[in-house]
Design a protein around this motif. Structure first.
Motif, short mmCIF file in Angstrom:
data_model
loop_
_atom_site.label_atom_id
_atom_site.label_comp_id
_atom_site.label_asym_id
_atom_site.label_seq_id
_atom_site.Cartn_x
_atom_site.Cartn_y
_atom_site.Cartn_z
N LEU A 74 11.44 -6.02 48.56
CA LEU A 74 10.24 -6.74 49.02
C LEU A 74 10.17 -8.14 48.41
CD1 LEU A 74 7.77 -3.75 48.77
CD2 LEU A 74 8.41 -4.93 50.89
N ASP A 75 10.58 -8.26 47.16
CA ASP A 75 10.58 -9.58 46.52
C ASP A 75 11.54 -10.52 47.26
OD1 ASP A 75 8.76 -8.65 44.68
OD2 ASP A 75 10.22 -8.40 43.06
N ARG A 105 12.59 -8.44 57.05
CA ARG A 105 11.73 -7.34 56.62
C ARG A 105 12.58 -6.37 55.78
NH1 ARG A 105 8.16 -10.06 57.47
NH2 ARG A 105 6.69 -10.15 59.18
N ILE A 106 11.98 -5.22 55.42
CA ILE A 106 12.82 -4.16 54.83
C ILE A 106 12.79 -2.92 55.73
CG2 ILE A 106 12.53 -4.86 52.41
CD1 ILE A 106 10.81 -2.26 52.09
N VAL A 107 13.80 -2.09 55.55
CA VAL A 107 13.77 -0.72 56.07
C VAL A 107 13.38 0.14 54.87
CG1 VAL A 107 15.16 1.20 56.94
CG2 VAL A 107 15.46 -1.09 57.87
N TYR A 108 12.33 0.95 55.05
CA TYR A 108 11.90 1.81 53.94
C TYR A 108 12.37 3.24 54.24
CZ TYR A 108 9.10 4.21 50.49
OH TYR A 108 8.71 5.01 49.43
N ASP A 109 13.40 3.66 53.52
CA ASP A 109 13.91 5.03 53.66
C ASP A 109 13.25 5.86 52.56
OD1 ASP A 109 15.47 7.41 53.40
OD2 ASP A 109 17.07 6.43 54.53
N ILE A 148 2.88 -3.46 53.00
CA ILE A 148 3.32 -2.57 54.07
C ILE A 148 3.76 -3.33 55.32
CG2 ILE A 148 0.97 -2.24 54.95
CD1 ILE A 148 3.03 0.73 54.71
N ASP A 149 3.18 -4.52 55.51
CA ASP A 149 3.54 -5.28 56.72
C ASP A 149 4.97 -5.82 56.66
OD1 ASP A 149 2.79 -6.96 54.64
OD2 ASP A 149 2.15 -8.56 55.98
N ARG A 150 5.63 -5.69 55.53
CA ARG A 150 7.05 -6.11 55.44
C ARG A 150 7.99 -4.98 55.89
NH1 ARG A 150 2.94 -8.65 52.59
NH2 ARG A 150 3.71 -10.13 51.03
N VAL A 151 7.44 -3.82 56.23
CA VAL A 151 8.30 -2.67 56.60
C VAL A 151 8.55 -2.68 58.11
CG1 VAL A 151 8.49 -0.15 56.65
CG2 VAL A 151 7.44 -1.30 54.67
N ALA A 152 9.82 -2.83 58.49
CA ALA A 152 10.17 -2.88 59.91
C ALA A 152 10.49 -1.50 60.47
CB ALA A 152 11.38 -3.79 60.11
N TYR A 189 1.30 1.20 58.89
CA TYR A 189 2.60 1.29 59.55
C TYR A 189 2.41 1.98 60.89
CZ TYR A 189 7.43 2.36 60.64
OH TYR A 189 8.63 2.43 61.29
N ASP A 190 2.99 1.42 61.95
CA ASP A 190 2.81 2.12 63.24
C ASP A 190 4.12 2.19 64.01
OD1 ASP A 190 3.13 -0.46 64.05
OD2 ASP A 190 1.32 -0.57 65.28
#
Ligand SMILES: O=C(O)C(=O)CO
Length: 256
Positions: free
Chosen positions: A157-158, A169-173, A192-196, A228-229
């Motif tokens: 995220l940084d 963005r990031i992928v959050y696994d 959370i808005d950085r999560v694609a 997240y949606d």
């Protein structure tokens, strides 16, 4: 919840025909599919199956997968990224996934962190106006990816924030994150808005949700409660057949 089946693993034992796995995902009631290594796939067959089933393609992995921690890889990556974005647009995917690459011997973490920021800044230029975003993926270094550079969601995220472009963005696994001992609410707080895109699997085994001990449902609820949606990518190895692994998944995470 909108589920996306990673058809590298789901439906693999049921169908050696790769594109046919898309039809099996549709028959199982899933909303989307995803896969890796698009350069090795029969794209017209995939395109036909997507059109026929009306499933979405949630993401593709950007090719070539070369270490972005190494500045010498950047030019080749950016050429491949342009082709990957064209393929994403052709197949309707909105997210490309990038891996950071290994922690390189002889280079400091700060140098490699900066290499990632620089590369992703150029990647944002390539993606501007395409409608496709690039998600950098932190991975666990305890089990699956020993030696990988980016094992921390916060550092991912940084990097995204340093690049500061909407295309990155990031992928959050959740599997990788929880295996590394992270707490979802803690690491994603206010970002959370950085999560694609999101992936799930259980531990031990990297099998279907409900097969292990991770609190996946708690993480997912937090993600959805906090905005997240997108799709939930089922990137796990089924313990037995895919259908019964999906039954366990839906029991554990909720059906859609
Ligand atoms: O390579 C992995 O382990 C991944 O999670 C890819 O998405």
């Amino acid at each position: 919840m909108k589920y996306s089946a990673c058809i590298e693993w789901l439906f693999a034992s049921e169908s050696p025909d790769f594109a046919n796995r898309i039809r099996l995902a549709r028959d199982a009631g899933l909303d989307a599919i995803e896969f890796w290594k698009w350069t090795e796939k029969d794209i017209p067959a995939v395109e036909k199956a997507l059109a026929e089933t009306k499933l979405s393609l949630s993401s593709l992995v950007a090719e070539p997968m070369i270490p972005l921690t190494d500045t010498a890889s950047h030019d080749a990556f950016l050429v491949g990224l342009r082709a990957s974005a064209e393929m994403a647009n052709r197949l309707g995917a909105k997210v490309l996934i990038a891996q950071a690459g290994d922690d390189l011997p002889g280079r400091t973490r700060a140098e490699q962190h900066q290499a990632l920021v620089d590369c992703l800044g150029h990647a944002a230029d390539v993606l501007a106006g395409t409608g496709v975003v690039l998600g950098l993926e932190p991975l666990n270094t305890l089990i699956d990816h020993k030696g990988y550079f980016l094992h921390s969601t916060v550092e991912g995220l940084d990097i995204v924030d340093e690049v500061n472009r909407p295309e990155i963005r990031i992928v959050y696994d959740i599997y990788h994150s929880l295996v590394m001992g992270e707490d979802t609410a803690n690491v994603l707080k206010d970002r959370i808005d950085r999560v694609a895109h999101v992936h799930v699997a259980d531990h031990p085994g990297r099998n279907e949700p409900g097969s292990g001990t991770l609190e996946l449902s708690k993480s997912l609820h937090w993600l959805f409660d906090n905005g997240y949606d997108g799709f939930v990518g089922l990137e796990y190895r089924p313990t037995a057949d895919t259908q019964s692994s999906l039954a366990t998944t839906f029991r554990t995470l909720g059906s859609h």
